[in-house]
Design a protein around this motif. Structure first.
Motif, PDB file in Angstrom:
ATOM      1  N   THR A   5       0.872  -1.172   0.000  1.00 36.91           N
ATOM      2  CA  THR A   5       0.000   0.000   0.000  1.00 36.91           C
ATOM      3  C   THR A   5       0.908   1.221   0.000  1.00 36.91           C
ATOM      4  O   THR A   5       1.709   1.398   0.915  1.00 36.91           O
ATOM      5  CB  THR A   5      -0.924   0.016   1.231  1.00 36.91           C
ATOM      6  N   ILE A   6       0.782   2.043  -1.037  1.00 31.71           N
ATOM      7  CA  ILE A   6       1.628   3.212  -1.202  1.00 31.71           C
ATOM      8  C   ILE A   6       0.806   4.460  -0.922  1.00 31.71           C
ATOM      9  O   ILE A   6      -0.258   4.652  -1.518  1.00 31.71           O
ATOM     10  CB  ILE A   6       2.221   3.282  -2.627  1.00 31.71           C
ATOM     11  N   THR A   7       1.286   5.305  -0.014  1.00 33.53           N
ATOM     12  CA  THR A   7       0.640   6.576   0.286  1.00 33.53           C
ATOM     13  C   THR A   7       1.555   7.680  -0.218  1.00 33.53           C
ATOM     14  O   THR A   7       2.568   8.002   0.419  1.00 33.53           O
ATOM     15  CB  THR A   7       0.384   6.723   1.796  1.00 33.53           C
ATOM     16  N   LEU A  57       3.727   0.516   2.778  1.00 31.89           N
ATOM     17  CA  LEU A  57       3.354  -0.486   3.770  1.00 31.89           C
ATOM     18  C   LEU A  57       3.473  -1.862   3.142  1.00 31.89           C
ATOM     19  O   LEU A  57       2.858  -2.134   2.100  1.00 31.89           O
ATOM     20  CB  LEU A  57       1.922  -0.265   4.258  1.00 31.89           C
ATOM     21  N   ARG A  58       4.261  -2.735   3.750  1.00 35.91           N
ATOM     22  CA  ARG A  58       4.341  -4.136   3.327  1.00 35.91           C
ATOM     23  C   ARG A  58       3.188  -4.857   4.025  1.00 35.91           C
ATOM     24  O   ARG A  58       3.227  -5.090   5.230  1.00 35.91           O
ATOM     25  CB  ARG A  58       5.672  -4.751   3.721  1.00 35.91           C
ATOM     26  N   GLU A  59       2.163  -5.198   3.278  1.00 39.22           N
ATOM     27  CA  GLU A  59       0.952  -5.741   3.877  1.00 39.22           C
ATOM     28  C   GLU A  59       1.169  -7.081   4.570  1.00 39.22           C
ATOM     29  O   GLU A  59       0.506  -7.391   5.546  1.00 39.22           O
ATOM     30  CB  GLU A  59      -0.145  -5.843   2.824  1.00 39.22           C
ATOM     31  N   GLN A  60       2.101  -7.892   4.086  1.00 33.57           N
ATOM     32  CA  GLN A  60       2.325  -9.208   4.680  1.00 33.57           C
ATOM     33  C   GLN A  60       2.993  -9.123   6.046  1.00 33.57           C
ATOM     34  O   GLN A  60       2.774  -9.970   6.897  1.00 33.57           O
ATOM     35  CB  GLN A  60       3.165 -10.078   3.751  1.00 33.57           C
ATOM     36  N   ASN A  65      10.745   2.656   8.940  1.00 38.05           N
ATOM     37  CA  ASN A  65      10.312   3.638   9.924  1.00 38.05           C
ATOM     38  C   ASN A  65      10.511   3.075  11.318  1.00 38.05           C
ATOM     39  O   ASN A  65      10.291   1.897  11.556  1.00 38.05           O
ATOM     40  CB  ASN A  65       8.841   4.005   9.721  1.00 38.05           C
ATOM     41  N   GLY A  66      10.901   3.929  12.246  1.00 37.26           N
ATOM     42  CA  GLY A  66      11.048   3.517  13.632  1.00 37.26           C
ATOM     43  C   GLY A  66       9.705   3.208  14.244  1.00 37.26           C
ATOM     44  O   GLY A  66       8.665   3.644  13.785  1.00 37.26           O
ATOM     45  N   GLY A  67       9.737   2.398  15.301  1.00 35.07           N
ATOM     46  CA  GLY A  67       8.506   2.050  15.994  1.00 35.07           C
ATOM     47  C   GLY A  67       7.760   0.897  15.373  1.00 35.07           C
ATOM     48  O   GLY A  67       6.676   0.561  15.812  1.00 35.07           O
ATOM     49  N   ASP A  68       8.312   0.266  14.365  1.00 32.09           N
ATOM     50  CA  ASP A  68       7.622  -0.855  13.736  1.00 32.09           C
ATOM     51  C   ASP A  68       7.656  -2.110  14.584  1.00 32.09           C
ATOM     52  O   ASP A  68       6.977  -3.071  14.286  1.00 32.09           O
ATOM     53  CB  ASP A  68       8.232  -1.179  12.363  1.00 32.09           C
ATOM     54  N   ASN A  69       8.439  -2.118  15.666  1.00 31.14           N
ATOM     55  CA  ASN A  69       8.494  -3.308  16.510  1.00 31.14           C
ATOM     56  C   ASN A  69       7.141  -3.611  17.117  1.00 31.14           C
ATOM     57  O   ASN A  69       6.837  -4.747  17.451  1.00 31.14           O
ATOM     58  CB  ASN A  69       9.524  -3.124  17.629  1.00 31.14           C
ATOM     59  N   ASP A  70       6.304  -2.591  17.273  1.00 35.65           N
ATOM     60  CA  ASP A  70       4.982  -2.794  17.847  1.00 35.65           C
ATOM     61  C   ASP A  70       3.946  -3.163  16.811  1.00 35.65           C
ATOM     62  O   ASP A  70       2.844  -3.548  17.151  1.00 35.65           O
ATOM     63  CB  ASP A  70       4.517  -1.532  18.588  1.00 35.65           C
ATOM     64  N   GLU A  71       4.272  -3.015  15.524  1.00 36.96           N
ATOM     65  CA  GLU A  71       3.312  -3.330  14.486  1.00 36.96           C
ATOM     66  C   GLU A  71       3.206  -4.833  14.315  1.00 36.96           C
ATOM     67  O   GLU A  71       4.170  -5.560  14.436  1.00 36.96           O
ATOM     68  CB  GLU A  71       3.719  -2.693  13.162  1.00 36.96           C
ATOM     69  N   GLN A  72       2.008  -5.283  14.028  1.00 35.28           N
ATOM     70  CA  GLN A  72       1.746  -6.696  13.831  1.00 35.28           C
ATOM     71  C   GLN A  72       1.165  -6.901  12.444  1.00 35.28           C
ATOM     72  O   GLN A  72       0.467  -6.035  11.928  1.00 35.28           O
ATOM     73  CB  GLN A  72       0.734  -7.209  14.874  1.00 35.28           C
ATOM     74  N   PRO A  73       1.418  -8.048  11.818  1.00 34.65           N
ATOM     75  CA  PRO A  73       0.796  -8.321  10.528  1.00 34.65           C
ATOM     76  C   PRO A  73      -0.717  -8.293  10.648  1.00 34.65           C
ATOM     77  O   PRO A  73      -1.272  -8.526  11.718  1.00 34.65           O
ATOM     78  CB  PRO A  73       1.297  -9.726  10.172  1.00 34.65           C
ATOM     79  N   ALA A  74      -1.368  -8.007   9.541  1.00 32.45           N
ATOM     80  CA  ALA A  74      -2.831  -7.956   9.528  1.00 32.45           C
ATOM     81  C   ALA A  74      -3.399  -9.271  10.029  1.00 32.45           C
ATOM     82  O   ALA A  74      -2.940 -10.348   9.678  1.00 32.45           O
ATOM     83  CB  ALA A  74      -3.332  -7.668   8.119  1.00 32.45           C
ATOM     84  N   GLY A  75      -4.411  -9.191  10.880  1.00 38.09           N
ATOM     85  CA  GLY A  75      -5.061 -10.387  11.397  1.00 38.09           C
ATOM     86  C   GLY A  75      -4.425 -10.915  12.668  1.00 38.09           C
ATOM     87  O   GLY A  75      -4.868 -11.899  13.222  1.00 38.09           O
TER      88      GLY A  75
END
Length: 137
Positions: A6-8, A75-78, A104-114
């Protein structure tokens, strides 16, 4: 090698502030299925001086769409990781544009979709004793 993205698009600063300190304008998010590859580094990890592997955070996105500005979000959706475009190199013969991406920093808290994670990263780190605080805090 292709993956859903997903490109913004980054459009620049909005013109509402006469001092030029206003917010940033973003375009409509676009969906794409294109490859993201490693830079010249042959692996995705390297050994740190204190031991252990660290993830490489600069990747290359090969796109058939030219003209995205620096600052565009990818955004890498996977994996749920987000990156920012920091450079571009158009190749006219192949009709591709290579975009350099910085994680981007702070991605350690991001989780894959679902993912059903609570997002409490503190519980994932083992409670290890040892070592004094060098600042005495």
């Amino acid at each position: 090698m292709k993956e859903p993205l997903t490109i913004t698009p980054y459009l620049g600063k909005d013109g509402s502030d006469p001092l030029g300190l206003g917010g940033q304008d973003w375009g409509t998010p676009l969906k794409a299925i294109e490859p993201i590859t490693l830079t010249a580094n042959p692996g995705i990890t390297y050994q740190s001086g204190s031991g252990g592997d660290m993830e490489v955070s600069i990747l290359v996105w090969s796109s058939r769409t030219p003209g995205f500005k620096k600052g565009t979000k990818v955004l890498r959706e996977q994996t749920g990781e987000t990156y920012t475009v920091t450079g571009e190199a158009p190749l006219t013969h192949s009709q591709l544009t290579y975009y350099q991406l910085q994680r981007n920093g702070g991605d350690n808290d991001e989780q894959p979709a679902g993912s059903n994670s609570s997002g409490d990263g503190a519980k994932q780190v083992p409670d290890e004793s040892g070592g004094e605080d060098p600042l005495g805090l």
